[in-house]
Design a protein around this motif. Structure first.
Motif, PDB file in Angstrom:
ATOM      1  N   ASP A  26       0.964  -1.254   0.065  1.00 40.00           N
ATOM      2  CA  ASP A  26      -0.020   0.054   0.061  1.00 40.00           C
ATOM      3  C   ASP A  26       1.096   1.035   0.169  1.00 40.00           C
ATOM      4  O   ASP A  26       1.542   1.593   1.069  1.00 40.00           O
ATOM      5  N   VAL A  27       0.981   1.854  -1.134  1.00 41.72           N
ATOM      6  CA  VAL A  27       2.065   3.118  -1.257  1.00 41.72           C
ATOM      7  C   VAL A  27       1.651   4.490  -1.087  1.00 41.72           C
ATOM      8  O   VAL A  27       0.466   4.746  -1.847  1.00 41.72           O
ATOM      9  N   PHE A  28       2.380   5.180  -0.570  1.00 41.28           N
ATOM     10  CA  PHE A  28       1.860   6.753  -0.362  1.00 41.28           C
ATOM     11  C   PHE A  28       3.105   7.505  -0.311  1.00 41.28           C
ATOM     12  O   PHE A  28       4.353   7.300   0.140  1.00 41.28           O
ATOM     13  N   VAL A  29       3.339   8.599  -1.545  1.00 43.43           N
ATOM     14  CA  VAL A  29       4.313   9.289  -1.707  1.00 43.43           C
ATOM     15  C   VAL A  29       3.802  10.801  -1.172  1.00 43.43           C
ATOM     16  O   VAL A  29       2.849  11.390  -1.484  1.00 43.43           O
ATOM     17  N   SER A  30       5.010  11.297  -0.317  1.00 46.72           N
ATOM     18  CA  SER A  30       4.848  12.378   0.337  1.00 46.72           C
ATOM     19  C   SER A  30       6.053  13.356   0.051  1.00 46.72           C
ATOM     20  O   SER A  30       7.310  13.011   0.430  1.00 46.72           O
ATOM     21  N   ASP A  31       5.988  14.578  -0.473  1.00 43.75           N
ATOM     22  CA  ASP A  31       6.996  15.466  -0.698  1.00 43.75           C
ATOM     23  C   ASP A  31       6.501  17.010  -0.075  1.00 43.75           C
ATOM     24  O   ASP A  31       5.574  17.340  -0.365  1.00 43.75           O
ATOM     25  N   LYS A  32       7.772  17.495   0.534  1.00 41.83           N
ATOM     26  CA  LYS A  32       7.445  18.857   1.233  1.00 41.83           C
ATOM     27  C   LYS A  32       7.626  19.737   0.165  1.00 41.83           C
ATOM     28  O   LYS A  32       7.009  20.855   0.333  1.00 41.83           O
ATOM     29  N   GLY A  33       8.209  19.395  -0.884  1.00 44.76           N
ATOM     30  CA  GLY A  33       8.160  20.410  -1.978  1.00 44.76           C
ATOM     31  C   GLY A  33       7.099  20.130  -3.072  1.00 44.76           C
ATOM     32  O   GLY A  33       6.434  19.459  -2.784  1.00 44.76           O
ATOM     33  N   LYS A  34       7.210  20.585  -4.353  1.00 43.70           N
ATOM     34  CA  LYS A  34       6.502  20.423  -5.608  1.00 43.70           C
ATOM     35  C   LYS A  34       6.902  19.347  -6.027  1.00 43.70           C
ATOM     36  O   LYS A  34       8.252  19.122  -6.346  1.00 43.70           O
ATOM     37  N   ILE A  35       6.006  18.465  -6.503  1.00 43.80           N
ATOM     38  CA  ILE A  35       6.379  17.132  -7.393  1.00 43.80           C
ATOM     39  C   ILE A  35       6.356  17.687  -8.905  1.00 43.80           C
ATOM     40  O   ILE A  35       5.582  18.256  -9.422  1.00 43.80           O
ATOM     41  N   LYS A  36       7.507  17.475  -9.600  1.00 42.06           N
ATOM     42  CA  LYS A  36       7.550  17.627 -10.971  1.00 42.06           C
ATOM     43  C   LYS A  36       6.327  17.120 -11.931  1.00 42.06           C
ATOM     44  O   LYS A  36       5.965  15.893 -11.642  1.00 42.06           O
ATOM     45  N   GLU A  37       6.011  17.713 -12.945  1.00 43.08           N
ATOM     46  CA  GLU A  37       4.799  17.404 -13.615  1.00 43.08           C
ATOM     47  C   GLU A  37       5.012  15.851 -14.017  1.00 43.08           C
ATOM     48  O   GLU A  37       4.003  15.133 -13.916  1.00 43.08           O
ATOM     49  N   LYS A  38       6.131  15.561 -14.562  1.00 48.20           N
ATOM     50  CA  LYS A  38       6.217  14.436 -15.270  1.00 48.20           C
ATOM     51  C   LYS A  38       6.251  12.990 -14.281  1.00 48.20           C
ATOM     52  O   LYS A  38       5.697  12.091 -14.296  1.00 48.20           O
ATOM     53  N   TYR A  39       6.654  13.468 -13.020  1.00 49.49           N
ATOM     54  CA  TYR A  39       6.419  12.402 -11.860  1.00 49.49           C
ATOM     55  C   TYR A  39       5.254  12.192 -11.342  1.00 49.49           C
ATOM     56  O   TYR A  39       4.335  11.273 -10.924  1.00 49.49           O
ATOM     57  N   LYS A  40       4.336  13.426 -11.315  1.00 47.62           N
ATOM     58  CA  LYS A  40       3.199  13.505 -10.872  1.00 47.62           C
ATOM     59  C   LYS A  40       2.238  12.710 -11.833  1.00 47.62           C
ATOM     60  O   LYS A  40       1.449  11.848 -11.305  1.00 47.62           O
ATOM     61  N   ASN A  41       2.484  12.774 -13.116  1.00 48.79           N
ATOM     62  CA  ASN A  41       1.575  12.228 -14.110  1.00 48.79           C
ATOM     63  C   ASN A  41       1.694  10.677 -13.896  1.00 48.79           C
ATOM     64  O   ASN A  41       0.796  10.012 -14.205  1.00 48.79           O
ATOM     65  N   VAL A  42       2.948  10.152 -13.641  1.00 47.54           N
ATOM     66  CA  VAL A  42       3.125   8.543 -13.421  1.00 47.54           C
ATOM     67  C   VAL A  42       2.462   8.249 -12.257  1.00 47.54           C
ATOM     68  O   VAL A  42       2.035   7.238 -12.367  1.00 47.54           O
ATOM     69  N   LEU A  43       2.571   8.908 -11.298  1.00 48.70           N
ATOM     70  CA  LEU A  43       2.023   8.560  -9.955  1.00 48.70           C
ATOM     71  C   LEU A  43       0.181   8.498 -10.177  1.00 48.70           C
ATOM     72  O   LEU A  43      -0.295   7.402  -9.912  1.00 48.70           O
ATOM     73  N   ILE A  44      -0.324   9.511 -10.721  1.00 47.70           N
ATOM     74  CA  ILE A  44      -1.680   9.477 -11.204  1.00 47.70           C
ATOM     75  C   ILE A  44      -2.111   8.302 -12.005  1.00 47.70           C
ATOM     76  O   ILE A  44      -3.035   7.490 -11.970  1.00 47.70           O
ATOM     77  N   HIS A  45      -1.430   8.220 -13.154  1.00 52.22           N
ATOM     78  CA  HIS A  45      -1.624   6.959 -13.975  1.00 52.22           C
ATOM     79  C   HIS A  45      -1.438   5.515 -13.261  1.00 52.22           C
ATOM     80  O   HIS A  45      -2.278   4.746 -13.802  1.00 52.22           O
ATOM     81  N   HIS A  46      -0.436   5.444 -12.379  1.00 51.77           N
ATOM     82  CA  HIS A  46      -0.528   4.084 -11.947  1.00 51.77           C
ATOM     83  C   HIS A  46      -1.337   4.151 -10.399  1.00 51.77           C
ATOM     84  O   HIS A  46      -1.167   3.211  -9.663  1.00 51.77           O
ATOM     85  N   ASP A  47      -2.278   5.326 -10.378  1.00 50.31           N
ATOM     86  CA  ASP A  47      -3.182   5.060  -9.276  1.00 50.31           C
ATOM     87  C   ASP A  47      -2.404   5.086  -7.852  1.00 50.31           C
ATOM     88  O   ASP A  47      -3.012   4.189  -6.739  1.00 50.31           O
ATOM     89  N   ILE A  48      -1.369   5.664  -7.665  1.00 56.12           N
ATOM     90  CA  ILE A  48      -0.674   5.985  -6.478  1.00 56.12           C
ATOM     91  C   ILE A  48      -1.157   6.967  -5.523  1.00 56.12           C
ATOM     92  O   ILE A  48      -0.829   8.186  -6.112  1.00 56.12           O
ATOM     93  N   ALA A  49      -1.203   7.073  -4.272  1.00 53.91           N
ATOM     94  CA  ALA A  49      -1.546   8.104  -3.339  1.00 53.91           C
ATOM     95  C   ALA A  49      -0.264   9.054  -3.244  1.00 53.91           C
ATOM     96  O   ALA A  49       0.669   8.446  -3.055  1.00 53.91           O
ATOM     97  N   TRP A  50      -0.654  10.289  -3.236  1.00 50.26           N
ATOM     98  CA  TRP A  50       0.390  11.193  -3.232  1.00 50.26           C
ATOM     99  C   TRP A  50       0.071  12.508  -2.465  1.00 50.26           C
ATOM    100  O   TRP A  50      -1.139  12.792  -2.592  1.00 50.26           O
ATOM    101  N   GLU A  51       1.055  13.422  -2.094  1.00 54.15           N
ATOM    102  CA  GLU A  51       0.843  14.619  -1.588  1.00 54.15           C
ATOM    103  C   GLU A  51       1.927  15.494  -1.847  1.00 54.15           C
ATOM    104  O   GLU A  51       3.080  15.025  -1.698  1.00 54.15           O
ATOM    105  N   GLU A  52       2.059  16.790  -2.048  1.00 53.07           N
ATOM    106  CA  GLU A  52       2.965  17.703  -2.101  1.00 53.07           C
ATOM    107  C   GLU A  52       2.812  18.957  -1.253  1.00 53.07           C
ATOM    108  O   GLU A  52       1.752  19.141  -0.584  1.00 53.07           O
ATOM    109  N   LEU A  53       4.003  19.590  -1.112  1.00 57.37           N
ATOM    110  CA  LEU A  53       3.971  20.707  -0.319  1.00 57.37           C
ATOM    111  C   LEU A  53       3.634  20.562   1.153  1.00 57.37           C
ATOM    112  O   LEU A  53       3.383  21.167   1.953  1.00 57.37           O
TER     113      LEU A  53
END
Length: 443
Positions: A26-53
């Motif tokens: 069960d994967v969750f990605v958390s970044d204190k800064g902004k996540i680059k668009e290209k990486y965000k798209n990969v996470l969304i495409h693979h249905d992986i939960a994430w947060e930024e800032l």
């Protein structure tokens, strides 16, 4: 289902997320800064939960295991909290290695690791199924998921080694150790050395450690902290029975009485330090049974690494050289050592507690002008003002290159070798190197 939390949504973070999801976490990605668009798209495409800032503690402290990006220091409160809660905090290398049976070559050191790793990969790929990862190229975790190579060459930083537990490369290389990143190790050099040697901590007598026998730090540490692996030293000055040394302009590599001789003159890369990098990479290749002819040819046609003594252009018989990857004094030492013409030297950036004394002899004999490129150049001015006739301060790459153009005469070199981190004026050393190259091309 085990919960894998990833701190940092960059190359290693997203690669780990993909591999983790595939392996049923069960994967969750958390970044204190902004996540680059290209990486965000990969996470969304693979249905992986994430947060930024932000880092939402409730979503992180319930992890079974945390993979943190090497850029996040151990002393960050959130990381301390995880450790106090007995949640393992590991690096991408440690996470991914459990899902591959490949032969691993791990390369670390303060300087030369990128060149040595790139060179080893360049030789091995001629005859083996091999991937190049770690601090370089595509994420190791992503390659384990998508390519499943039978061999990997990994360039590994001390920060990544801080997060390993069971990681055990079959072949480990330590190129050298000089004071660098001491700000991350409470200014304790021994802690930094110990961190580098974690590359060999799980090795057994069936594994190998290749290291620079001319580096007193390495030799001294090994005497006091012996390792289990078979030692294969390399040296420019000593005679080595098992390992690599110089014999009359030839690199000689001996492993269990099996020998290779190669001319050091034919190397594509210049400089004594590159003879050492070639020794380390060829020893790896020799261990993995690459043919002698392949090793020789590969060393002769290797193009080198971007931003590492990279010859950019010759303008009016002045050679412009990009060594932006020299983020510490020792790297700049090698650069200045290899200069064979009067040099206009562009230096400076974010100082990591540097001592410039080892550069004095080169600056006195080879450098005709110093251009300081940093927000704060005080220390450079104190060190070098009385050694050169011309010392200038500037805060932009364009200006630095224009000043260099005015000062340099036919036959000179203009060398960008900053000896410092780049974060005061640039995004990273690549950005600094590219700006230098652009400024040179626009002259």
């Amino acid at each position: 289902m085990k919960r894998l939390v990833i701190l940092g949504g960059g190359e290693s973070g997203v690669g780990t997320a993909l591999l983790g999801k595939e392996k049923g976490f069960d994967v969750f990605v958390s970044d204190k800064g902004k996540i680059k668009e290209k990486y965000k798209n990969v996470l969304i495409h693979h249905d992986i939960a994430w947060e930024e800032l932000q880092h939402t503690e409730a979503k992180i402290l319930n992890a079974d295991v945390v993979m943190k990006s090497p850029g996040i220091p151990d002393k960050v409160p959130l990381v301390k909290q995880l450790v106090e809660n007995d949640i393992p905090v590991i690096s991408e290398i440690e996470f991914a290695v459990q899902f591959t049976t490949a032969t691993i070559v791990g390369i670390t050191g303060s300087n030369g690791k990128t060149t040595t790793a790139s060179l080893a990969f360049h030789i091995l790929k001629e005859e083996l199924d091999v991937g190049l990862a770690g601090n370089i190229g595509d994420s190791f975790a992503k390659q384990v998921l998508e390519d499943d190579f039978k061999n990997y060459v990994l360039e590994i930083s001390s920060f990544q080694l801080d997060g390993v537990v069971d990681f055990k490369p079959h072949i480990a290389v330590i190129t050298n150790i000089t004071p660098d990143h001491l700000d991350r190790y409470n200014y304790d050099f021994d802690a930094y050395i110990a961190s580098k040697f974690r590359i060999a901590m799980n090795q057994t007598k069936d594994d190998y450690l290749i290291y620079d026998a001319d580096d007193p730090v390495l030799v001294d540490w090994l005497e006091k902290h012996p390792v289990q692996s078979q030692l294969l030293p390399f040296s420019l000055v000593k005679t080595i029975e098992n390992g690599a040394c110089l014999e009359k302009e030839n690199i000689k590599i001996t492993i269990d009485n099996n020998q290779i001789l190669m001319s050091a003159r034919d190397l594509a890369l210049e400089g004594k330090h590159n003879v050492k990098n070639a020794m380390a990479a060829s020893t790896v290749a020799h261990l993995l049974k690459i043919r002698k002819q392949t090793i020789r040819e590969s060393l002769e046609n290797f193009q080198g690494v971007e931003h590492r003594l990279e010859h950019v252009l010759k303008i009016n018989k002045v050679q412009y050289i990009n060594d932006s990857k020299a983020t510490n004094v020792n790297a700049t030492y090698y650069a200045l050592e290899s200069m064979s013409a009067p040099t206009v030297w562009i230096v400076g950036g974010e100082d990591k507690g540097n001592s410039y004394e080892e550069l004095y002899s080169f600056v006195n004999t080879k450098v005709k002008a110093v251009i300081c490129l940093g927000v704060n150049n005080e220390k450079l001015l104190q060190n070098f003002s009385n050694m050169v006739d011309v010392i200038v301060e500037t805060q932009s790459m364009n200006e630095a290159v224009k000043i260099a153009y005015k000062i340099a005469e036919a036959g000179d070199n203009v060398l960008l070798s900053p000896a410092c981190a780049s974060f005061d004026l640039f995004e990273n050393y690549e950005d600094r190197g590219r700006q230098f190259k652009d400024a040179v091309r626009n002259l």
